[in-house]
Design an enzyme around this catalytic site. Structure first.
Site, PDB file in Angstrom:
ATOM      1  N   GLU A   1     -11.788  -2.210  -8.782  1.00 46.68           N
ATOM      2  CA  GLU A   1     -10.525  -1.792  -9.371  1.00 46.68           C
ATOM      3  C   GLU A   1      -9.802  -2.972  -9.989  1.00 46.68           C
ATOM      4  OE1 GLU A   1      -6.474   0.242  -7.681  1.00 46.68           O
ATOM      5  OE2 GLU A   1      -8.423   0.965  -7.023  1.00 46.68           O
TER       6      GLU A   1
ATOM      7  N   GLN B   1      -9.156   8.612 -10.049  1.00 45.31           N
ATOM      8  CA  GLN B   1      -8.823   9.483  -8.923  1.00 45.31           C
ATOM      9  C   GLN B   1      -7.725   8.854  -8.090  1.00 45.31           C
ATOM     10  OE1 GLN B   1     -10.304  12.370  -9.219  1.00 45.31           O
ATOM     11  NE2 GLN B   1      -9.188  13.402  -7.586  1.00 45.31           N
ATOM     12  N   LEU B   2      -6.637   9.562  -7.975  1.00 47.46           N
ATOM     13  CA  LEU B   2      -5.472   9.078  -7.233  1.00 47.46           C
ATOM     14  C   LEU B   2      -5.864   8.734  -5.798  1.00 47.46           C
ATOM     15  CD1 LEU B   2      -2.327   8.712  -7.339  1.00 47.46           C
ATOM     16  CD2 LEU B   2      -2.196  10.999  -6.310  1.00 47.46           C
ATOM     17  N   HIS B   3      -5.513   7.520  -5.366  1.00 44.59           N
ATOM     18  CA  HIS B   3      -5.850   7.101  -4.008  1.00 44.59           C
ATOM     19  C   HIS B   3      -4.770   6.189  -3.431  1.00 44.59           C
ATOM     20  CE1 HIS B   3      -7.662   4.205  -6.820  1.00 44.59           C
ATOM     21  NE2 HIS B   3      -7.500   3.289  -5.884  1.00 44.59           N
ATOM     22  N   LEU B   4      -4.520   6.389  -2.160  1.00 41.96           N
ATOM     23  CA  LEU B   4      -3.523   5.621  -1.411  1.00 41.96           C
ATOM     24  C   LEU B   4      -4.229   4.521  -0.625  1.00 41.96           C
ATOM     25  CD1 LEU B   4      -0.489   5.562  -0.236  1.00 41.96           C
ATOM     26  CD2 LEU B   4      -1.478   6.810   1.696  1.00 41.96           C
TER      27      LEU B   4
END
Length: 384
Positions: free
Chosen positions: A125, A273-276
């Site tokens: 990322e 993809q949304l990720h925490l």
């Protein structure tokens, strides 16, 4: 010409020319000998026939023999070089042909075209531009699954966002950035990677954790690629993601009550993809290697989960600023804000830093600790 050497020519130009001539003659005669005795060095039969036709004479006396030898000597090196060039062209042609037959899979950049070969999480990322896709990567972030020809993707995938009822061009995601998206939509294919799975989220370990404890809570909703896609209808999902993150932080705190956790999102992620991120604040990891890694978790680039949820509840979306420049700011301690020249010096400092966290990070809201720790320190908890 060095007078200190025993074989000094003492400025004798004629003698020097003779020495050079003899040396090069011996060299080219060696080339000629190799050429004659090992015809396989010349792969092209036409070159061989051309060479022999040029030097083929009726040998009737020693002078003609000498002329033939001299001619072969003069041409041998040139012929060998010509053969080498033609052979290189031939090999290049074969490579081009193989590439045409194999398609994009033959190139390094396209080896990650199969989603089964994509990097798994946040190491890529924030990968450096010098580390190709990494890639390492890339590269070293590949999932341990076999390739599946039916699961290949394109090199880039264009997403489309809808704002105010209109289609708006979204983010272009590289092939290597599809890993979380693939796992979120098909968790059954990645059972060895997934820690927890429900209808709305999957929990994954960060393959290259930036702290002692670092996991990702990934939304499974297709089309929810990043914070830029979040709208009011996603509020229940955001709350659930946050609660799952808190649960995992609590489980880690049971193992080590001295830990402190923070939950948040990268404002401009590179993985689809949304990720925490659920990450401990010790940042004690060999994978914390550069400014991008550090600043992505200790600056405004890291958006706290509670603030994201409040902003969506208030205005219906998350305001995204171009914060990528902040990743290159100087290294500063996340507690006392002291500056440091490099990551090793910074790590050495934070291992012993006991300063309180900045006032902008409140306990129980931005920072999460164990109940026993809160009970022990009470209002003085922020001073550690």
């Amino acid at each position: 010409m060095n007078p200190q050497r025993p074989n000094c020519l003492a400025g004798d130009y004629v003698k020097g020319c003779k020495v050079l001539r003899d040396t090069y003659s011996s060299l080219f005669e060696s080339f000629a000998s190799i050429f004659k005795t090992r015809e396989e060095l010349v792969p092209n039969r036409e070159i061989q026939e051309s060479l022999y036709s040029e030097n083929k004479v009726q040998v009737g006396n020693s002078n003609q023999i000498k002329e033939t030898k001299d001619s072969a000597t003069k041409n041998a090196f040139a012929v060998l070089m010509q053969a080498s060039r033609k052979n290189n062209v031939y090999e290049s042609g074969k490579r081009t042909k193989r590439q045409d037959l194999a398609g994009p899979e033959i190139s390094k950049k396209c080896k990650a075209d199969t989603v089964e070969n994509l990097p798994t999480n946040s190491e890529l990322e924030l990968r450096d531009e010098t580390a190709g896709p990494n890639l390492d990567p890339t590269g070293d972030c590949l999932l341990g699954h076999k390739n599946n020809a039916q699961s290949t993707t394109t090199i880039k995938r264009q997403t489309v966002n809808r704002i105010d009822g209109k289609n708006v061009k979204g983010t272009t995601w590289e092939a290597w950035a599809q890993a979380l998206h693939e796992i979120a939509l098909n968790p059954e294919r990645h059972e060895k990677t997934v820690l927890e799975c429900s209808d709305s989220v999957v929990v994954l370990p960060d393959l290259y954790p930036k702290a002692k404890k670092h996991v990702l809570v990934v939304a499974r909703l297709d089309g929810l690629d990043s914070l830029a896609d979040v709208r009011k209808e996603h509020i229940p999902l955001l709350r659930h993601i946050h609660s799952v993150g808190e649960k995992w932080a609590a489980s880690f705190l049971q193992e080590d009550p001295s830990m402190i956790f923070r939950l948040g999102y990268h404002s401009v992620p590179s993985l689809r993809q949304l990720h925490l991120h659920v990450i401990s604040q010790d940042f004690d990891s060999q994978h914390m290697k550069n400014k991008k890694h550090w600043n992505s978790f200790t600056t405004k680039f890291f958006r706290d989960s509670v603030e994201v949820l409040e902003e969506v509840e208030k205005v219906g979306k998350v305001e995204i600023k171009d914060d990528k420049d902040i990743l290159s700011v100087e290294l500063r301690c996340h507690r006392c804000s002291s500056a440091h020249p490099n990551i090793p010096r910074l790590k050495s400092h934070i291992a012993n830093c006991k300063a309180p966290f900045p006032s902008s990070l409140s306990w129980g809201r931005h920072l999460m600790s164990s109940p026993s720790r809160e009970k022990l320190f009470g209002d003085n908890l922020k001073t550690d």
